[in-house]
Write a protein that holds these residues in place. Structure first.
Motif, PDB file in Angstrom:
ATOM      1  N   ARG A 130      31.785-149.691  56.181  1.00 37.34           N
ATOM      2  CA  ARG A 130      30.326-149.961  56.365  1.00 37.34           C
ATOM      3  C   ARG A 130      29.348-150.122  55.056  1.00 37.34           C
ATOM      4  O   ARG A 130      28.349-150.508  55.227  1.00 37.34           O
ATOM      5  CB  ARG A 130      29.934-148.603  57.178  1.00 37.34           C
ATOM      6  N   SER A 131      29.728-149.692  53.838  1.00 40.02           N
ATOM      7  CA  SER A 131      28.965-149.766  52.721  1.00 40.02           C
ATOM      8  C   SER A 131      28.976-151.096  52.279  1.00 40.02           C
ATOM      9  O   SER A 131      28.120-151.423  51.419  1.00 40.02           O
ATOM     10  CB  SER A 131      29.782-148.976  51.852  1.00 40.02           C
TER      11      SER A 131
ATOM     12  N   THR B  19      36.348-146.056  57.177  1.00 38.49           N
ATOM     13  CA  THR B  19      35.289-146.407  57.606  1.00 38.49           C
ATOM     14  C   THR B  19      33.908-146.430  56.690  1.00 38.49           C
ATOM     15  O   THR B  19      33.084-147.501  56.967  1.00 38.49           O
ATOM     16  CB  THR B  19      34.910-145.728  58.956  1.00 38.49           C
ATOM     17  N   TYR B  20      33.671-145.447  56.115  1.00 32.53           N
ATOM     18  CA  TYR B  20      32.747-145.441  55.039  1.00 32.53           C
ATOM     19  C   TYR B  20      32.560-146.482  54.149  1.00 32.53           C
ATOM     20  O   TYR B  20      31.621-147.109  53.844  1.00 32.53           O
ATOM     21  CB  TYR B  20      32.465-143.988  54.397  1.00 32.53           C
TER      22      TYR B  20
ATOM     23  N   ALA C 164      30.926-139.589  52.937  1.00 36.25           N
ATOM     24  CA  ALA C 164      30.148-140.690  53.131  1.00 36.25           C
ATOM     25  C   ALA C 164      29.298-141.143  51.984  1.00 36.25           C
ATOM     26  O   ALA C 164      28.973-142.361  51.730  1.00 36.25           O
ATOM     27  CB  ALA C 164      29.327-140.757  54.359  1.00 36.25           C
TER      28      ALA C 164
ATOM     29  N   GLU D 251      38.070-141.526  58.383  1.00 35.04           N
ATOM     30  CA  GLU D 251      36.688-141.934  57.860  1.00 35.04           C
ATOM     31  C   GLU D 251      36.260-142.668  56.544  1.00 35.04           C
ATOM     32  O   GLU D 251      35.243-143.125  56.543  1.00 35.04           O
ATOM     33  CB  GLU D 251      36.094-140.153  58.106  1.00 35.04           C
TER      34      GLU D 251
END
Length: 106
Positions: free
Chosen positions: A96-97, A92-93, A40, A89
């Motif tokens: 989302r950023s 997704t990270y 992340a 993941e």
């Protein structure tokens, strides 16, 4: 990526060893981040580099992914963990950023 650069767009590119690959020449429009997108903190770093170097994030091309050239039944638990951490993941990270311009639902 080269098409974006060729049109004068600013680009932040990432892979675990992107600078060592020497696949890209230095440019005022290009920033490279060597780290795994499965973490992340890497997505946050990519976003931070884009904002600090270029002022904003206008588009996200999220094409991180790995695969194995063996039959699914031969995958180990570590293989599956790697696939999930990068392909799910990591995507997704990265997503989302990126700040969204969608209206708030509140």
């Amino acid at each position: 990526m080269k098409a974006f650069l060729g049109r004068g767009y600013n680009v932040v590119a990432n892979s675990r060893t992107i600078t060592k690959s020497r696949a890209f020449e230095g440019s005022d429009n290009l920033a490279l981040v060597d780290e795994s997108i499965a973490e992340a903190a890497t997505a946050a770093k990519i976003a931070g580099v884009a904002k600090s170097k270029f002022g904003s994030i206008d588009a996200l091309v999220n094409n991180a992914g790995i695969y194995f050239t063996k039959h699914f039944t031969d995958y180990t638990v570590d293989d599956l963990r790697s696939l999930v951490s990068v392909n799910i993941e990591g995507s997704t990270y990265a997503s989302r950023s990126r700040p969204t311009t969608a209206p708030s639902s509140t």
